[in-house]
Design an enzyme around this catalytic site. Sequence first.
Site, PDB file in Angstrom:
ATOM      1  CE  LYS A 174      -3.065   2.420   3.751  1.00 30.26           C
ATOM      2  NZ  LYS A 174      -2.625   1.176   4.436  1.00 30.26           N
ATOM      3  CB  SER A 201      -0.948   0.015   1.196  1.00 26.91           C
ATOM      4  OG  SER A 201      -0.240   0.130   2.414  1.00 26.91           O
TER       5      SER A 201
END
Length: 245
Positions: free
Chosen positions: A200, A163
């Site tokens: 993230k 990701s």
Amino acid sequence: MRHRKALLDTASADAPADDGLTPRQREVRDFIERHVREQGVPPTRAEIARAFGFRSPNAAQAHLLALERKGVLQLFDGSARGIRLLRVAGPGAPAADAVPVADGGAAPGVATGEWRLLSLPLIGRVAAGSPILAQEHVEAVYPADARWFARRPDYLLRVRGWSMRDAGIHDGDLLAVQATREARPGQTVVARLGDEVTVKRLQREGRGWRLQAANPEVADIVVRPGDAFAIEGVVVGLLRPHGWV
């Protein structure tokens, strides 16, 4: 060796200034210093290339090699963000990526000459709802030189998935994480959403937050007020193992 010399010659094309750096080398140095100050980690070669419009990360590497040769920074093999500034622009200013030695609560370390050996627990898969540093999550404890990192880390976290691919964070990499409950927008964080832990980039989203992926195939996560959300730590470095883990 011939390729390395060619890169150095490319980066030294402009006339040097009084500090021994070309104008572009000074801009690259200042960019690295600013990135560490604002993001908490040094930039990758790809991020430097994008910032200056270079055609490839090789051009960024050319400037980094020249800056290393001039004693401005140190490069570490095997790390996408393996850059350590040795001196900064302002007279008397502290090094932008200096590693503070905290009193208590930090990972234990042993001072050895000019370097400090840290003993960092490696965290593997985190069980739902349990603390990241719970003993059952610790796969091993590894030594690491404190100079590798933008700030002193408390543990290593094994990356699972892609990701954050475009931020230079790959599946299997080890993230060095400083445990904290606070983070600034733009920093790469370890966050807990309910029982799940994710890595993230933190961004503001109205009154809430956006956990931004660095892969167009992965959707961002929007965190709204009232959601079960907490910051577990800020990423301060990255190691890409070559068989030693």
